[in-house]
Write a protein that holds these residues in place. Structure first.
Motif, PDB file in Angstrom:
ATOM      1  N   ASN A  41      53.158 110.359 -20.068  1.00 48.88           N
ATOM      2  CA  ASN A  41      52.458 111.749 -20.666  1.00 48.88           C
ATOM      3  C   ASN A  41      53.194 112.415 -21.576  1.00 48.88           C
ATOM      4  OD1 ASN A  41      51.363 111.722 -17.726  1.00 48.88           O
ATOM      5  ND2 ASN A  41      49.848 111.940 -19.090  1.00 48.88           N
ATOM      6  N   SER A  42      54.471 111.540 -22.061  1.00 41.84           N
ATOM      7  CA  SER A  42      55.368 112.247 -22.760  1.00 41.84           C
ATOM      8  C   SER A  42      54.913 112.658 -24.043  1.00 41.84           C
ATOM      9  CB  SER A  42      56.529 111.377 -22.853  1.00 41.84           C
ATOM     10  OG  SER A  42      57.488 111.838 -24.006  1.00 41.84           O
ATOM     11  N   VAL A  43      55.305 113.787 -24.758  1.00 39.64           N
ATOM     12  CA  VAL A  43      54.697 114.019 -26.217  1.00 39.64           C
ATOM     13  C   VAL A  43      56.102 114.125 -26.931  1.00 39.64           C
ATOM     14  CG1 VAL A  43      52.412 115.166 -25.590  1.00 39.64           C
ATOM     15  CG2 VAL A  43      54.643 116.599 -25.398  1.00 39.64           C
ATOM     16  N   GLY A  44      57.073 114.075 -26.376  1.00 40.26           N
ATOM     17  CA  GLY A  44      58.305 114.161 -27.259  1.00 40.26           C
ATOM     18  C   GLY A  44      58.537 112.887 -28.207  1.00 40.26           C
ATOM     19  N   THR A  45      59.294 113.451 -29.330  1.00 35.19           N
ATOM     20  CA  THR A  45      59.471 112.534 -30.575  1.00 35.19           C
ATOM     21  C   THR A  45      60.920 111.878 -30.425  1.00 35.19           C
ATOM     22  OG1 THR A  45      57.973 113.845 -31.895  1.00 35.19           O
ATOM     23  CG2 THR A  45      59.538 111.997 -33.033  1.00 35.19           C
ATOM     24  N   LEU A  46      61.382 110.788 -30.301  1.00 32.64           N
ATOM     25  CA  LEU A  46      62.534 110.465 -30.197  1.00 32.64           C
ATOM     26  C   LEU A  46      63.586 110.902 -31.254  1.00 32.64           C
ATOM     27  CD1 LEU A  46      64.793 108.394 -28.768  1.00 32.64           C
ATOM     28  CD2 LEU A  46      63.735 106.698 -30.195  1.00 32.64           C
ATOM     29  N   PRO A  47      64.865 111.663 -30.803  1.00 29.80           N
ATOM     30  CA  PRO A  47      65.512 112.251 -31.828  1.00 29.80           C
ATOM     31  C   PRO A  47      66.445 111.160 -32.348  1.00 29.80           C
ATOM     32  CG  PRO A  47      66.237 113.173 -29.841  1.00 29.80           C
ATOM     33  CD  PRO A  47      64.930 111.983 -29.633  1.00 29.80           C
ATOM     34  N   LEU A  48      66.228 110.388 -33.288  1.00 25.46           N
ATOM     35  CA  LEU A  48      67.037 109.047 -33.673  1.00 25.46           C
ATOM     36  C   LEU A  48      68.610 109.369 -34.081  1.00 25.46           C
ATOM     37  CD1 LEU A  48      64.653 107.220 -36.011  1.00 25.46           C
ATOM     38  CD2 LEU A  48      65.244 106.777 -33.655  1.00 25.46           C
ATOM     39  N   GLU A  69      62.271 100.020 -33.907  1.00 20.80           N
ATOM     40  CA  GLU A  69      61.419  99.435 -32.812  1.00 20.80           C
ATOM     41  C   GLU A  69      61.021 100.604 -31.775  1.00 20.80           C
ATOM     42  OE1 GLU A  69      59.759  97.095 -32.196  1.00 20.80           O
ATOM     43  OE2 GLU A  69      60.299  95.337 -33.414  1.00 20.80           O
ATOM     44  N   SER A  70      62.129 101.491 -31.382  1.00 20.62           N
ATOM     45  CA  SER A  70      62.100 102.456 -30.588  1.00 20.62           C
ATOM     46  C   SER A  70      61.058 103.440 -30.920  1.00 20.62           C
ATOM     47  CB  SER A  70      63.313 103.370 -30.210  1.00 20.62           C
ATOM     48  OG  SER A  70      64.339 102.375 -29.579  1.00 20.62           O
ATOM     49  N   MET A  71      61.203 103.965 -32.393  1.00 23.57           N
ATOM     50  CA  MET A  71      60.364 104.800 -32.815  1.00 23.57           C
ATOM     51  C   MET A  71      58.813 104.193 -32.797  1.00 23.57           C
ATOM     52  SD  MET A  71      61.200 107.682 -33.859  1.00 23.57           S
ATOM     53  CE  MET A  71      60.202 109.135 -34.401  1.00 23.57           C
ATOM     54  N   PHE A  72      58.619 102.938 -33.079  1.00 20.86           N
ATOM     55  CA  PHE A  72      57.437 102.370 -32.742  1.00 20.86           C
ATOM     56  C   PHE A  72      56.628 102.392 -31.550  1.00 20.86           C
ATOM     57  CE2 PHE A  72      54.578  98.143 -32.726  1.00 20.86           C
ATOM     58  CZ  PHE A  72      53.618  98.852 -33.689  1.00 20.86           C
ATOM     59  N   TYR A 104      56.409  96.618 -42.318  1.00 24.46           N
ATOM     60  CA  TYR A 104      57.729  97.207 -42.729  1.00 24.46           C
ATOM     61  C   TYR A 104      58.956  96.796 -41.710  1.00 24.46           C
ATOM     62  CZ  TYR A 104      55.708 100.711 -45.975  1.00 24.46           C
ATOM     63  OH  TYR A 104      54.984 101.558 -46.861  1.00 24.46           O
ATOM     64  N   ILE A 105      58.418  96.587 -40.516  1.00 24.00           N
ATOM     65  CA  ILE A 105      59.724  96.149 -39.502  1.00 24.00           C
ATOM     66  C   ILE A 105      59.712  94.832 -39.907  1.00 24.00           C
ATOM     67  CG2 ILE A 105      60.414  95.596 -37.033  1.00 24.00           C
ATOM     68  CD1 ILE A 105      58.886  98.205 -36.438  1.00 24.00           C
ATOM     69  N   GLN A 106      59.168  93.996 -40.216  1.00 25.01           N
ATOM     70  CA  GLN A 106      59.394  92.594 -40.477  1.00 25.01           C
ATOM     71  C   GLN A 106      59.901  92.232 -41.821  1.00 25.01           C
ATOM     72  OE1 GLN A 106      55.397  90.843 -40.172  1.00 25.01           O
ATOM     73  NE2 GLN A 106      55.369  90.445 -38.222  1.00 25.01           N
ATOM     74  N   GLN A 107      59.708  93.156 -42.588  1.00 24.72           N
ATOM     75  CA  GLN A 107      60.317  93.250 -44.031  1.00 24.72           C
ATOM     76  C   GLN A 107      61.682  94.057 -44.095  1.00 24.72           C
ATOM     77  OE1 GLN A 107      57.330  95.016 -46.554  1.00 24.72           O
ATOM     78  NE2 GLN A 107      56.231  93.027 -46.703  1.00 24.72           N
ATOM     79  N   GLU A 108      62.185  94.408 -42.890  1.00 25.22           N
ATOM     80  CA  GLU A 108      63.383  95.146 -42.820  1.00 25.22           C
ATOM     81  C   GLU A 108      63.350  96.572 -43.579  1.00 25.22           C
ATOM     82  OE1 GLU A 108      66.774  92.740 -43.092  1.00 25.22           O
ATOM     83  OE2 GLU A 108      65.917  91.378 -41.694  1.00 25.22           O
ATOM     84  N   LYS A 109      62.179  96.829 -43.500  1.00 28.29           N
ATOM     85  CA  LYS A 109      62.080  98.273 -44.506  1.00 28.29           C
ATOM     86  C   LYS A 109      62.002  99.418 -43.183  1.00 28.29           C
ATOM     87  CE  LYS A 109      59.718  96.677 -48.606  1.00 28.29           C
ATOM     88  NZ  LYS A 109      58.424  96.766 -49.268  1.00 28.29           N
ATOM     89  N   TYR A 110      63.150  99.520 -42.485  1.00 29.02           N
ATOM     90  CA  TYR A 110      63.232 100.430 -41.442  1.00 29.02           C
ATOM     91  C   TYR A 110      63.080 101.839 -41.609  1.00 29.02           C
ATOM     92  CZ  TYR A 110      65.209  96.082 -39.827  1.00 29.02           C
ATOM     93  OH  TYR A 110      65.211  94.718 -39.459  1.00 29.02           O
ATOM     94  N   CYS A 112      55.988 106.061 -38.625  1.00 35.11           N
ATOM     95  CA  CYS A 112      55.686 106.278 -37.036  1.00 35.11           C
ATOM     96  C   CYS A 112      55.769 107.786 -36.943  1.00 35.11           C
ATOM     97  CB  CYS A 112      57.080 105.790 -36.431  1.00 35.11           C
ATOM     98  SG  CYS A 112      57.171 104.061 -36.206  1.00 35.11           S
ATOM     99  N   LYS A 113      56.665 108.592 -37.522  1.00 39.68           N
ATOM    100  CA  LYS A 113      56.632 109.936 -37.394  1.00 39.68           C
ATOM    101  C   LYS A 113      55.286 110.551 -37.773  1.00 39.68           C
ATOM    102  CE  LYS A 113      61.371 110.782 -37.456  1.00 39.68           C
ATOM    103  NZ  LYS A 113      62.653 111.253 -38.275  1.00 39.68           N
ATOM    104  N   THR A 114      54.768 110.142 -38.787  1.00 42.90           N
ATOM    105  CA  THR A 114      53.393 110.813 -39.473  1.00 42.90           C
ATOM    106  C   THR A 114      52.337 110.258 -38.343  1.00 42.90           C
ATOM    107  OG1 THR A 114      54.207 109.983 -41.445  1.00 42.90           O
ATOM    108  CG2 THR A 114      51.812 110.530 -41.311  1.00 42.90           C
ATOM    109  N   LEU A 115      52.383 109.004 -37.597  1.00 40.48           N
ATOM    110  CA  LEU A 115      51.588 108.671 -36.888  1.00 40.48           C
ATOM    111  C   LEU A 115      51.549 109.484 -35.555  1.00 40.48           C
ATOM    112  CD1 LEU A 115      49.235 106.858 -35.738  1.00 40.48           C
ATOM    113  CD2 LEU A 115      50.879 105.014 -35.099  1.00 40.48           C
TER     114      LEU A 115
END
Length: 931
Positions: A339-346, A358-361, A408-414, A421-424
C-alpha cells in the motif's frame, strides 16, 4: 416531542458521520501482487532508529557554545552519510507517523477511534516483507506491526506501559532500556545457534523505537534541559549500537542505518497538528548502499535553517515521510510494501544507474497496481453508462508507459527511464485520488439537500406550534395521500438505483434521508402559503432589518471559529445592548454590571492559547477568589428571609467550599512535586478522583431555589475545573458565571420592557415548581435574540479559554492532578470534561432563562437548533481534504465541533434540567411548611 428529538439526534448523527465517509474513508485497497527489484541489494540488513517526537531543528542546530547537540550523528552526516528533512503529515501522532515510515502510506482518519494504536485496517509493511524483524520499544507502537504481519517473523520486546510516565524523574531511561536490551540480545545470540544464524540471514531489520525524547518534550517542553540532554543520550546510544553491530558482523560493510523521527513537537510540548515544528523531522542515512555527503556551493530552500545549522555546504535531501519505506525496501531488497505511496528518493542511494532505474520501475509498477485495483473496484459498483474513467491512465496509456520505460532501460538511457517512472507515479497517485473521491459530489449534495430540508422543517415547526403567525389549516386527505405515495415511490427508485450499483449500506442512509425530511416539509405547504400571506401583511422594513441582523450574527459566529477575536467584538456589542434597547433606564445597576462583565469576558478570547506556559499562581488565585465570592454569597443567603429554606442546606455549601479549597491546595502541591521530579503524590491523586466523583453528588443535595442551585452548580464545577487548569483559564468560569447570573436578571427586565409578563420573584423562584402549561406564552421576536445569546455564549464557552479548533491545543499538563502515565482515552476524557464545564454553566443559565421567562424549553431550543444548523452548513462546505495539512485538520475539527455542539446542546438541555430540578433526599428530619 420525544419522537422529534430522536429524529433530530438521528439526523445530526448522520450529518456528523457523513463527513468521514465523504471526505475521509480508508484509502487502502487489497489484492495487489508484491513487486521487488530484480537486482541484488546493496545491504543485507537494516537498523532503523526512530527517535519519537524529535524535531529537525533540535537535532541539527548547534547549542549555545556552538557545539553540535548530537556529535556522533553530526560527524556521520558530515563524513559518512546523507541527510535531509522528512516532511510528515497531519495528524502528527506516533501511530500515523510510524505507519508512514514503515508501511509507506498516510494513515486514514478512521484510526482516530482506535487511539492510534490498534490496526483499524490491515496493511503491509517493510517489517512484514523482511525475513526477520526484531524490535524494541513502546507497547503502543511495536505490537501493531507484529499483528499485521503474516507468519511470526516480527519479534517485539516492550517495556511496561506504566513506564511512560510524564511525571517520572527522567524519561530518558526508556531509551536506555532499549539500548541495554539490544546489547544483551546481541550478546546472548552468540550462545544461541538458532538466533545467531537467523541474525546472519539477509533481509533482516532491527528496529529501535526511542520514546524518551517525546515523553520529556511533553513533560518539560522541547526547549528544556531534559529534552536536550535526552538527545545527547540518544546520540551516544546510537554510536554504541552502531559500533556493536558492525563488530558483531565482522565489519562486513553490509549494514544500512537510518535515523529519523515520527513527528516533531511544538514549543509548548504538544503535537497532532500541522505546525512546521511538528511536521519537520530529521533523516540521517548511512552505511551499505548509501551515498556519501555531497558538497555544494549553494542550495535553495524556503526555510532559513541551513545557515542556522551551519550546513549550507552539505547537500540537503528532503523527502516525504512515506518515501522512507521504499528506501528501506530497496536497500535490503524486499518487496515494496503493497500500500506504499512513497517515491524512492534515489539521491540517497550509492549504487549503479541500472539499479536505480530498476528500483524506480519497481516503485512505479507497485503504485500502478494499486491504481488498477482501485479502478476495477469502482467500475464494478458503477453502471457502465455512468462510469467516467481517469483519462490520463487508460489501459492503452499504461501499456505505453511500461513499454517505453522498459525500452529506455534496455538502451541504457537510465535518466530518461527514471524521469518517465516519476511521471507514471504522479499520474497513478492522481488516479488513486480521483477514484477515491469519485462519489464525493453526489454524496455531498445528498447531505446538503437533507440539511436544507431539516432546517426548513424546524422553522415550520416553530412557526406552526409556537407563534400565532398561522391559523390551522384543515388537511386535504386526498392530496396528502398522493404526496405520500409520490415520496415512497421516489424512495424506492433511489434504493433500486443504489442496489444495482452494489453501493455500501451507508450510501442508502445518505441518499434516502432527504426523502422523509422533504416529505415532512412539503406536507406543510398550506402552512407555508398561509404564512406567506400573513408576512406580506406585516411591515416589511423591520422584518428585513431583523433578518439581516440575524444573518450578521450567525456570520460573526462562523468567523469566530477562524479568529477568536470575533468573540470579543460580539461581547462588546452585547455590552451596549441595554443602551440600544433603553433597558438601562429601568435597571441602571444591573445594566452597569452587565456591561462591566461583558467587557471583562471580552478579554479572554484575546489571550494566548491555553497550555503554552503554565501559570499555577493564577489557578490558586482563582480558587481563592471562588472561596471569597462564595463566602459573600453565603452571608447574604443567611441574611435573606426565605421561609422555605432549611438550615441543613447550608452544610452542603460548606462541604462544597471545602472541596474548592482542597482542589486549590492539590493543584499547587502536585505541580510543585512534578517540578522537583518527585512524580504525582498518591494522596493528591486520590483527592482529585474523589473530588471528581463527589462534586455532582453534593450539587444534587443542594436546594432547588434558583440562585441557590446555580451557586451550588458553580462551586461543584469549579472544584473539578481547578484540578484541570494550568493557567488563566481557571478564572474563565467565574467571569462567565457572573455574566450568566446577570443575564438571568436582565432577561426579566427585558420581559417587562416588552410587556410580555409579570415579574416573578427570582429570590424564591424554585426550579422544581412545575410550570403551568397554560402560562406558557407564544414566541416573540425578542426570543430569537435570547436563543442567539445562548449559542453565542456556548461558542464563547469553547473558544474563550483559548481552545483552538485543533488537536494540538490540548496540553497533557491539564490532567497531571489525575494521572501522569500516558493513556490517550483517559486523558482525552478528562480534557473533554474540562471543555464541557463552561458549557454546563451556560446551559444551566439558559434553563433558568427559559423557566423564568415562561417559555416552553422546546420553543427556544428549536430556534437554537436552526442557528447551529445554519452554522454547520457553512462548515460542511468548508471541509477540505487538500492544501496544507493544518487547513485540512482545522476544517474537519470545525465541522465536527459545530455538529457535536448541536448534538451536545440536545444532551446539555437534558443535563441542565437534571442539574437544576433534581434533588437527592437524604434521610433527615423533615420540616413541614405550609405553602
Amino acid at each position: 416531542i420525544p419522537v422529534f428529538i430522536l429524529a433530530g439526534l438521528l439526523v445530526h448523527c448522520v450529518f456528523l458521520v457523513s463527513i468521514f465517509d465523504i471526505y475521509f474513508s480508508s484509502p487502502l485497497v487489497h489484492g495487489m501482487t508484491p513487486q521487488r527489484t530484480p537486482l541484488p541489494p546493496p545491504a543485507r540488513r537494516l537498523v532503523l532508529f526512530v527517535a519519537d517526537g524529535l524535531r529537525a531543528d533540535s537535532l541539527y542546530e548547534l547549542d549555545s557554545s556552538g557545539m553540535p547537540r548530537a556529535p556522533y550523528l553530526r560527524s556521520i552526516l558530515e563524513n559518512n552519510g546523507s541527510w535531509g528533512i522528512s516532511h510528515t503529515r497531519v495528524p502528527t501522532e506516533s501511530r500515523p507517523g510510524h505507519v508512514a515510515l514503515i508501511a509507506g502510506f498516510y494513515e486514514d482518519v478512521s484510526a482516530v477511534a482506535k487511539g492510534w494504536k490498534e490496526n483499524p485496517v490491515e496493511f503491509d509493511s517493510v517489517f512484514n516483507e523482511s525475513k526477520y524483524t526484531w524490535s524494541w520499544g513502546s507497547p503502543d507502537i511495536l505490537p501493531m506491526f507484529a499483528k499485521g504481519a503474516t507468519g511470526d517473523h516480527v519479534y517485539t520486546f516492550c517495556y511496561a506501559a506504566e513506564s511512560e510516565d510524564f511525571g517520572a524523574e527522567d524519561a530518558a531511561k526508556l531509551d536506555i532500556w532499549v539500548f541495554d536490551h539490544v546489547k544483551s540480545f546481541l550478546n546472548s545470540s552468540r550462545s544461541n545457534q538458532t538466533l545467531f544464524s537467523a541474525l546472519n540471514e539477509e533481509k533482516v531489520v532491527l528496529f529501535l523505537h526511542l520514546l524518551g525524547i517525546d515523553t520529556n518534550g511533553h513533560a518539560h517542553r522541547p526547549n528544556s534541559r531534559e529534552y536536550q540532554e535526552n538527545i545527547k543520550q540518544v546520540d551516544e546510544g546510537v554510536k554504541e549500537i552502531a559500533s556493536l553491530i558492525d563488530n558483531f558482523y565482522g565489519n562486513d560493510g553490509k549494514t544500512a542505518f537510518i535515523l529519523t523521527s515520527d513527528h516533531g513537537m511544538t514549543d509548548w510540548g504538544s503535537h497532532g497538528a500541522g505546525h512546521p515544528s511538528e511536521t519537520l523531522t530529521p533523516l540521517i542515512v548511512w552505511g551499505a548502499g548509501v551515498n556519501y555527503p555531497q558538497k555544494v556551493t549553494s542550495q535553495f530552500f524556503e526555510d532559513e535553517f541551513l545557515k542556522e545549522w551551519k550546513l549550507e555546504n552539505l547537500k540537503r535531501l528532503d523527502v516525504n515521510q512515506a518515501d522512507i519505506a521504499p528506501l528501506m525496501a530497496s536497500l535490503i531488497g524486499v518487496p515494496f510494501p503493497l500500500n506504499s505511496v512513497g517515491t524512492l528518493p534515489l539521491e540517497y542511494l550509492n549504487s549503479s544507474a541500472l539499479f536505480k532505474a530498476e528500483s524506480m520501475f519497481t516503485n512505479a509498477v507497485q503504485i500502478l497496481e494499486q491504481f488498477k485495483v482501485k479502478m476495477s473496484q469502482k467500475k464494478e459498483t458503477t453502471l457502465s453508462f455512468l462510469f467516467t474513467p481517469f483519462k490520463p491512465l487508460s489501459a492503452s496509456e499504461q501499456i505505453n508507459f511500461l513499454k517505453k520505460i522498459r525500452l529506455y532501460i534496455q538502451q541504457e538511457k537510465y535518466d530518461e527511464a527514471v524521469s518517465l517512472c516519476k511521471t507514471l507515479i504522479n499520474l497513478a497517485l492522481e488516479g488513486l485520488s480521483y477514484y477515491h473521491t469519485y462519489d464525493r459530489l453526489f454524496l455531498g449534495l445528498s447531505i446538503a439537500v437533507t440539511f436544507v430540508g431539516w432546517t426548513a422543517y424546524v422553522i415550520l415547526v416553530i412557526i406552526k406550534s409556537h407563534t400565532n403567525l398561522t391559523k390551522t389549516v384543515p388537511a386535504n386527505k386526498k392530496k396528502s395521500t398522493i404526496l405520500f405515495y409520490g415520496f415512497v415511490s421516489a424512495g424506492m427508485i433511489i434504493a433500486f438505483f443504489l442496489l444495482i450499483q452494489k453501493c455500501p449500506w451507508t450510501y442508502y442512509i445518505y441518499c434516502l434521508l432527504p426523502v422523509p425530511v422533504w416529505y415532512a416539509v412539503v406536507k406543510e405547504i398550506p402552512v407555508i402559503q398561509d404564512l406567506a400571506t400573513n408576512v406580506l401583511a406585516l411591515h416589511i422594513g423591520p422584518s428585513i432589518g431583523f433578518l439581516l441582523v440575524c444573518i450578521l450574527g450567525i456570520e460573526i459566529l462562523v468567523f469566530s471559529f477562524f479568529y477568536r477575536s470575533a468573540l470579543t467584538v460580539g461581547l462588546l456589542v452585547f455590552a451596549g445592548w441595554p443602551v440600544m434597547t433603553q433597558l438601562w433606564i429601568q435597571a441602571k445597576t444591573k445594566a452597569l454590571i452587565w456591561t462591566f462583565l461583558c467587557v471583562l469576558l471580552a478579554i479572554f478570547p484575546l489571550m494566548p492559547v491555553v497550555g503554552r506556559e503554565p501559570n499555577i499562581p493564577l489557578v490558586i488565585a482563582a480558587g481563592l477568589l471562588t472561596l471569597l465570592i462564595s463566602s459573600f454569597s453565603l452571608v447574604s443567603l443567611c441574611k435573606s428571609e426565605n421561609k422555605y429554606r432549611d438550615n441543613e442546606d447550608l452544610k452542603v455549601y460548606f462541604y462544597q467550599m471545602f472541596n474548592v479549597a482542597l482542589s486549590t491546595y492539590v493543584v499547587g502541591s502536585t505541580h510543585n512535586s512534578l517540578k522537583i521530579k518527585q512524580g504525582l503524590p498518591v494522596v493528591n491523586q486520590i483527592i482529585s478522583w474523589m473530588t471528581l466523583v463527589s462534586s455532582p453528588v453534593l450539587l444534587l443535595l443542594s436546594p432547588t431555589f434558583l440562585f441557590e442551585r446555580l451557586f451550588s452548580i458553580l462551586l461543584s464545577l469549579m472544584s473539578t475545573y481547578l484540578l484541570l487548569s494550568t493557567g488563566y483559564e481557571a478564572l474563565f468560569p467565574l467571569a462567565l458565571f457572573g455574566l450568566m447570573f446577570v443575564w438571568i436578571n436582565m432577561e426579566q427586565e427585558a420581559l417587562q420592557h416588552y410587556g410580555l409578563s409579570l415579574k416573578p420573584k427570582l429570590a424564591v423562584f424554585n426550579f422544581t415548581c412545575a410550570m403551568d402549561i397554560t402560562q406558557f406564552r407564544q414566541l416573540h421576536l425578542d426570543d430569537v435574540r435570547r436563543s442567539f445569546f445562548f449559542v453565542f455564549f456556548i461558542v464563547t464557552a469553547f473558544f474563550g479559554t483559548g481552545n483552538i479548533a485543533s488537536i494540538n491545543s490540548f496540553d497533557p499538563a491539564s490532567v497531571y492532578c489525575f494521572l501522569t502515565v500516558f493513556s490517550p482515552f483517559m486523558m482525552g476524557g478528562l480534557l473533554l470534561l474540562k471543555v464541557a464545564i463552561p458549557f454546563v454553566l451556560v446551559s444551566c443559565a439558559f434553563e433558568a432563562v427559559q423557566v423564568t421567562t415562561q417559555l416552553s424549553s422546546k420553543s427556544l431550543f428549536l430556534i437554537v437548533l436552526v442557528i447551529s444548523d445554519i452554522m454547520a452548513l457553512h462548515f460542511f462546505f468548508l471541509v477540505k481534504d487538500y492544501g496544507s495539512w493544518l487547513d485540512i485538520g482545522t476544517s474537519i475539527s470545525h465541522y465536527v465541533l459545530v455538529m457535536s455542539l448541536t448534538i451536545f446542546m440536545m444532551v446539555m438541555n437534558g443535563l441542565a434540567q437534571l442539574l437544576t430540578t433534581q434533588r437527592l433526599g437524604l434521610s433527615r428530619r423533615t420540616k413541614h411548611h405550609s405553602t
